[in-house]
Design a protein around this motif. Structure first.
Motif, mmCIF file in Angstrom:
data_model
loop_
_atom_site.group_PDB
_atom_site.id
_atom_site.type_symbol
_atom_site.label_atom_id
_atom_site.label_comp_id
_atom_site.label_asym_id
_atom_site.label_seq_id
_atom_site.Cartn_x
_atom_site.Cartn_y
_atom_site.Cartn_z
ATOM 1 N N VAL A 1 -25.252 13.056 49.746
ATOM 2 C CA VAL A 1 -25.015 12.095 48.847
ATOM 3 C C VAL A 1 -24.348 12.789 47.132
ATOM 4 C CG1 VAL A 1 -24.333 9.544 47.681
ATOM 5 C CG2 VAL A 1 -24.944 10.119 49.685
ATOM 6 N N SER A 2 -26.346 13.879 46.961
ATOM 7 C CA SER A 2 -26.455 14.021 45.689
ATOM 8 C C SER A 2 -25.248 15.435 45.264
ATOM 9 C CB SER A 2 -27.907 14.321 45.584
ATOM 10 O OG SER A 2 -28.374 12.982 45.227
ATOM 11 N N GLN A 3 -24.623 15.741 46.728
ATOM 12 C CA GLN A 3 -23.667 17.559 46.103
ATOM 13 C C GLN A 3 -22.933 16.837 45.452
ATOM 14 O OE1 GLN A 3 -24.585 20.112 47.128
ATOM 15 N NE2 GLN A 3 -26.331 18.871 48.503
ATOM 16 N N PRO A 4 -22.707 17.835 44.814
ATOM 17 C CA PRO A 4 -21.325 18.163 43.368
ATOM 18 C C PRO A 4 -19.875 17.531 44.351
ATOM 19 C CG PRO A 4 -22.823 19.999 42.669
ATOM 20 C CD PRO A 4 -23.280 19.450 44.371
ATOM 21 N N VAL A 5 -18.696 17.519 43.521
ATOM 22 C CA VAL A 5 -17.648 16.744 44.250
ATOM 23 C C VAL A 5 -16.638 17.928 43.027
ATOM 24 C CG1 VAL A 5 -15.992 14.711 44.357
ATOM 25 C CG2 VAL A 5 -17.961 15.073 45.726
ATOM 26 N N ASN A 6 -15.480 17.836 43.449
ATOM 27 C CA ASN A 6 -14.916 18.606 42.741
ATOM 28 C C ASN A 6 -13.238 17.341 42.596
ATOM 29 O OD1 ASN A 6 -12.132 19.682 41.880
ATOM 30 N ND2 ASN A 6 -13.223 21.757 42.614
ATOM 31 N N VAL A 7 -13.881 16.965 41.561
ATOM 32 C CA VAL A 7 -13.615 15.709 40.899
ATOM 33 C C VAL A 7 -12.761 16.134 39.370
ATOM 34 C CG1 VAL A 7 -12.820 13.187 39.735
ATOM 35 C CG2 VAL A 7 -14.525 14.399 41.907
ATOM 36 N N ALA A 8 -10.799 16.341 39.507
ATOM 37 C CA ALA A 8 -10.234 16.041 38.826
ATOM 38 C C ALA A 8 -10.482 17.487 37.478
ATOM 39 C CB ALA A 8 -10.349 15.631 37.788
ATOM 40 N N GLY A 9 -10.732 18.939 38.958
ATOM 41 C CA GLY A 9 -10.803 20.050 38.344
ATOM 42 C C GLY A 9 -12.258 20.534 38.284
ATOM 43 N N GLN A 10 -12.974 19.612 37.965
ATOM 44 C CA GLN A 10 -14.748 19.781 37.323
ATOM 45 C C GLN A 10 -15.709 19.394 38.054
ATOM 46 O OE1 GLN A 10 -15.588 18.418 33.575
ATOM 47 N NE2 GLN A 10 -14.527 16.331 34.035
ATOM 48 N N LEU A 11 -16.511 20.215 39.024
ATOM 49 C CA LEU A 11 -17.774 19.145 39.511
ATOM 50 C C LEU A 11 -18.567 18.198 38.643
ATOM 51 C CD1 LEU A 11 -19.230 22.746 41.262
ATOM 52 C CD2 LEU A 11 -17.767 20.879 41.774
ATOM 53 N N VAL A 12 -18.360 16.991 39.468
ATOM 54 C CA VAL A 12 -19.431 15.569 38.979
ATOM 55 C C VAL A 12 -20.409 15.081 40.253
ATOM 56 C CG1 VAL A 12 -17.697 15.498 37.326
ATOM 57 C CG2 VAL A 12 -17.581 14.535 39.522
ATOM 58 N N ALA A 13 -21.143 14.784 39.788
ATOM 59 C CA ALA A 13 -22.512 14.184 40.638
ATOM 60 C C ALA A 13 -22.467 13.466 40.630
ATOM 61 C CB ALA A 13 -23.092 15.644 41.212
ATOM 62 N N VAL A 14 -23.705 12.234 41.054
ATOM 63 C CA VAL A 14 -24.509 11.970 40.989
ATOM 64 C C VAL A 14 -25.614 11.587 41.395
ATOM 65 C CG1 VAL A 14 -22.739 9.835 39.889
ATOM 66 C CG2 VAL A 14 -23.201 10.105 42.789
ATOM 67 N N SER A 15 -27.300 10.829 41.925
ATOM 68 C CA SER A 15 -27.648 10.355 42.819
ATOM 69 C C SER A 15 -28.018 9.149 42.804
ATOM 70 C CB SER A 15 -29.104 11.015 42.202
ATOM 71 O OG SER A 15 -29.224 10.302 40.591
ATOM 72 N N PRO A 16 -28.475 9.347 44.118
ATOM 73 C CA PRO A 16 -28.638 7.511 44.845
ATOM 74 C C PRO A 16 -29.486 7.145 44.817
ATOM 75 C CG PRO A 16 -28.049 9.400 46.833
ATOM 76 C CD PRO A 16 -28.404 10.176 45.552
ATOM 77 N N SER A 17 -29.523 6.005 44.744
ATOM 78 C CA SER A 17 -30.939 5.137 44.492
ATOM 79 C C SER A 17 -30.985 4.101 46.053
ATOM 80 C CB SER A 17 -31.002 4.298 43.720
ATOM 81 O OG SER A 17 -31.154 4.965 42.086
#
Length: 514
Positions: A191-207
């Protein structure tokens, strides 16, 4: 067609027997068939079986036609769609909360001693994706998270979207704590892996909070509640991790909820106070400015520490209301001081990363300041080192906008966390505030003294000012002055005080304490 073929075969066989012209003695009129009772019985049985088969096949064909007609019926399609949506999330296709609760209750009923774990997953920082990239990008990210969760557990486990950016996974027959820990780590990593969204890589961390049946609960509600409490315990200790439920976590969660409700009411009723702590120029003792500090004097709980209620505000989303509350109180007080002829160069206000994550934050802030007729250069914002390091690109974008409107910026608690010097060089920050732990430890700890000297030297190289907080003795003030530190703040100069007390403090006859 099959029915017609069977019927035709039977009719053809019987007709052929009846027309056979060369039957000899002891033979029937049908070649190859004995006239014995056994032969006739076999023939009758065959005819009966074929007749029954043709009837059954005809019935099945009829039923299939009716079923096809029902499937094509728009009303039936609508009923099926409603049944699916009642138990599934339309965005991710995952089972929803209603499905999960039903599934979990059934799993618990099957065996009270079954090895069953509930993982409550919250996405840290997801709101910033919606705020900065839009809700469509947020939806894309949630679908990617759903896919990651499915691939991190077995098919027999249940993955559900519980609501918003919260997911729940039910792991059945996990085979021991070591295996369950592996599952938690796998979920955390995927789930922490970056995701390509709207042409850019974004990531969040799960608790991730985990509750285990039966020791953490025999009912679905209690397991979910305890897993949620464990998840909040993760958020309090740094996020991006997992924890198992422990005794006392639920009570702490209830306390947080109560504090959230009470803080919201206090903000609505204007019950929070703002106190002011002076900052002094070390070279001549003149007043440099003040720092505004929110205070909550609870009628029942007494004084609630800022570290407690600010954390509650950040988790609950009240931080935006709290920030605006403090800003308006400060602006009104600056107006009052100016009217009374007691000028204060600037007031510093603490800034939360959660506030910076709002796309319209800077514009709204500037509009509010202008509405009070206060020059933006008289309002400075302090953000912690860890705040500035989180999402550095977005932070830099917002801080540049703040500077363009005239607001000055300070890095608070410098040295207490980790720092990337390249980011420090890029940030539009004019002042470094040395963490008070180094100043207070300088009397007895050589390492603290050396770190303080290094920070002041670094600031000079970067043409930045330095503020030392936590100054409590004259010896500390003299030492900092000798190092070339610009400003001091701490109990040696003055404690935080109410606005009225600070107005008296501004009396020109007040002598410099150092």
């Amino acid at each position: 067609m099959l029915t017609i073929s069977v019927e035709y075969g039977i009719h053809h066989a019987v007709s052929k027997c009846a027309r056979w012209p060369f039957a000899g003695p002891g033979e029937s009129s049908c070649s190859g068939f004995s006239t014995s009772g056994a032969g006739l019985g076999w023939l009758v049985s065959l005819v009966v079986v074929l007749a029954v088969a043709s009837i059954v096949i005809a019935m099945l064909v009829t039923q299939r036609r009716k079923l096809n007609a029902r499937l094509k019926d728009p009303r039936e399609e609508a009923r099926r769609a409603l049944a699916f949506h009642a138990y599934h999330d339309t965005l991710t296709g995952l089972p929803n909360r209603a499905f999960l609760m039903r599934e979990l209750e059934e799993a618990l009923k099957e065996s009270r001693e079954a090895m069953l774990a509930v993982m409550f997953i919250d996405l840290d920082g997801f709101k910033s994706i919606n705020d900065t990239l839009g809700h469509e990008a947020g939806d894309t990210f949630l679908r990617a998270v759903a896919s990651s969760l499915r691939s991190s557990v077995r098919e027999r486990d249940t993955v559900s979207r519980f609501g918003g950016d919260e997911f729940v996974v039910v792991v059945k027959n996990y085979g021991g704590m070591e295996n369950l820990v592996r599952v938690c780590r796998k979920v955390l990593d995927l789930v922490s892996q970056p995701v390509n969204v709207a042409g850019q890589l974004v990531a969040v961390s799960p608790s991730i909070g985990v509750a285990i049946a039966p020791q953490d609960g025999h009912e679905a509600d209690s397991l979910i509640r305890n897993a949620d409490a464990a998840m909040y315990a993760v958020k309090e200790t740094g996020k991006a991790d997992f924890r198992f439920y422990e005794e006392g976590m639920l009570e702490a969660a209830r306390e947080r909820l109560a504090l959230t409700v009470e803080l919201r009411e206090a903000l609505q009723r204007g019950e929070l106070d703002v106190e002011y702590q002076p900052k002094r120029h070390l070279h001549d003792g003149s007043l440099a400015g003040v720092e505004a500090l929110a205070r909550w004097h609870h009628p029942v709980r007494g004084d609630v520490p800022p570290s407690v209620f600010v954390a509650v505000a950040e988790r609950s989303g009240l931080i935006h209301g709290l920030g605006e509350y403090v800003l308006r109180a400060v602006l009104a007080q600056v107006q009052a001081w100016d009217k009374a002829g007691r000028h204060v160069d600037y007031v510093a206000i603490n800034l939360s990363m959660h506030e910076l994550s709002r796309p319209a934050f800077v514009e709204t802030l500037h509009r509010v300041v202008r509405s009070f007729g206060v020059d933006p250069t008289r309002i400075r914002f302090e953000l912690t080192e860890s705040t500035a390091m989180r999402e550095p690109e977005e932070t830099l974008r917002q801080l540049v906008k703040l500077r363009s409107h005239g607001f000055d910026l300070l890095i608070d608690d410098f040295g207490a966390g980790y720092w990337n010097l390249s980011h420090l060089r890029e940030l539009p920050v004019g002042t470094i505030k040395i963490d008070q732990s180094f100043v207070r430890g300088s009397d007895s700890n050589l390492a603290d003294r050396e770190i303080t000297e290094a920070i002041i030297g670094l600031a000079k190289k970067l043409n930045m000012r330095t503020i030392a907080e936590g100054v409590e003795t004259e010896a500390q003030a003299d030492w900092l002055r000798g190092l070339g530190c610009d400003i001091g703040q701490g109990y040696f100069f003055a404690r935080p005080m109410t606005a009225d007390a600070f107005s008296r403090y501004l009396d020109p006859s007040m002598a410099y304490a150092g």
